[in-house]
Design an enzyme around this catalytic site. Structure first.
Site, PDB file in Angstrom:
ATOM      1  N   ARG A  67      10.389  53.843  10.313  1.00  0.00           N
ATOM      2  CA  ARG A  67      10.568  52.603  11.085  1.00  0.00           C
ATOM      3  C   ARG A  67       9.259  52.162  11.714  1.00  0.00           C
ATOM      4  NH1 ARG A  67      16.166  52.738  14.366  1.00  0.00           N
ATOM      5  NH2 ARG A  67      15.011  54.140  15.716  1.00  0.00           N
ATOM      6  N   LYS A  91      25.718  55.288  12.867  1.00  0.00           N
ATOM      7  CA  LYS A  91      26.941  55.380  13.660  1.00  0.00           C
ATOM      8  C   LYS A  91      27.212  54.087  14.431  1.00  0.00           C
ATOM      9  CE  LYS A  91      26.427  58.713  16.452  1.00  0.00           C
ATOM     10  NZ  LYS A  91      26.658  58.745  17.910  1.00  0.00           N
ATOM     11  N   ARG A  98      29.904  65.057  23.952  1.00  0.00           N
ATOM     12  CA  ARG A  98      28.717  65.628  23.322  1.00  0.00           C
ATOM     13  C   ARG A  98      28.790  67.146  23.270  1.00  0.00           C
ATOM     14  NH1 ARG A  98      24.673  61.979  22.385  1.00  0.00           N
ATOM     15  NH2 ARG A  98      24.562  60.210  23.805  1.00  0.00           N
ATOM     16  N   ARG A 119       7.324  54.019  17.127  1.00  0.00           N
ATOM     17  CA  ARG A 119       7.789  54.387  18.466  1.00  0.00           C
ATOM     18  C   ARG A 119       7.731  55.900  18.618  1.00  0.00           C
ATOM     19  NH1 ARG A 119      13.460  52.825  20.340  1.00  0.00           N
ATOM     20  NH2 ARG A 119      13.738  54.481  18.853  1.00  0.00           N
TER      21      ARG A 119
END
Ligand SMILES: [Zn+2]
Length: 225
Positions: A130, A16, A91, A164
């Site tokens: 990642r 996005k 949201r 992470r």
């Protein structure tokens, strides 16, 4: 030319932000990532920023009215005269209603809510693969799409590559659950209004950008009829 007042929706890992930045360049529209707007207002110590900071310092959520007021400031500024791209707000459907009321007051209306659709499995694959450099957080690799030449070692600085917390599969699944709970009513809300547009986010970023451009060209043509 008619205004392009856009909302971007999509799960974490849907690309996005990347698409928002491309739209900003291609259509010369301001891109309002609401997290950034909030942080900037707090940093600059604006009236609304100081108000938001009071809530944040107490560990409370910044109320909708404050966020809406910050966004309105931007939406009614001259830079947004031809439109804007909003990411991260609304949201919830309550926030969507508040935004609609504000837009009404400004004599504006939303052109489209663009939903970048990516399956849960694909989100998990994208995010949990990642690897972030322990020395420099902006050095990011991906075990599948962008592997480092030596496993577990940053190509740029030799730092150790780590996962992470946000990218751990169980955390990604939890974030996805949160996203579905909150966003599905919002999707229904914009569907009811007839302005929801779905884009296949599983394609390459270039293909997704092409689809969005085509979609917006159609919308602008329809507006001119
Ligand atoms: Zn590094």
């Amino acid at each position: 030319m008619s205004e392009l007042n856009l909302i971007l929706l999509g799960p974490p890992g849907s690309g996005k932000g990347t698409q928002g930045e491309r739209l900003q360049t291609d259509f010369r529209l301001p891109y309002y990532a609401t997290g950034d707007i909030l942080r900037a207002a707090v940093r600059d110590g604006t009236k609304l920023g100081r108000e938001a900071k009071e809530y944040m310092d107490r560990g409370d959520l910044v109320p909708d009215e404050v966020i809406i007021a910050m966004i309105s400031d931007r939406i009614e500024s001259p830079e947004a005269a031809d439109g804007f791209i909003l990411d991260g707000f609304p949201r919830t459907s309550a926030q969507a209603e508040a935004l609609d009321a504000e837009m009404d007051q400004l004599g504006k209306r939303l052109t489209a809510a663009i939903l970048i659709e990516v399956s849960d499995e694909e989100v998990v694959r994208r995010l949990s693969g990642r690897r972030t450099c322990a020395k420099e957080g902006s050095h990011i690799f991906h075990v599948e799409f962008d592997p480092p030449s030596k496993e577990g070692v940053c190509d740029v600085c030799g730092g150790k590559l780590t996962v992470r917390d946000d990218d751990k599969p169980e955390v990604v699944r939890y974030r996805l659950g949160q996203y579905h709970d909150k966003t599905e009513p919002l999707i229904a809300y914009y569907e009811d209004k007839g302005i929801l547009r779905r884009v296949d986010g599983q394609l390459t970023p270039d293909e997704v950008a092409d689809r969005i451009r085509a979609l917006l060209a159609t919308l602008q043509m329809e507006e001119q009829l």
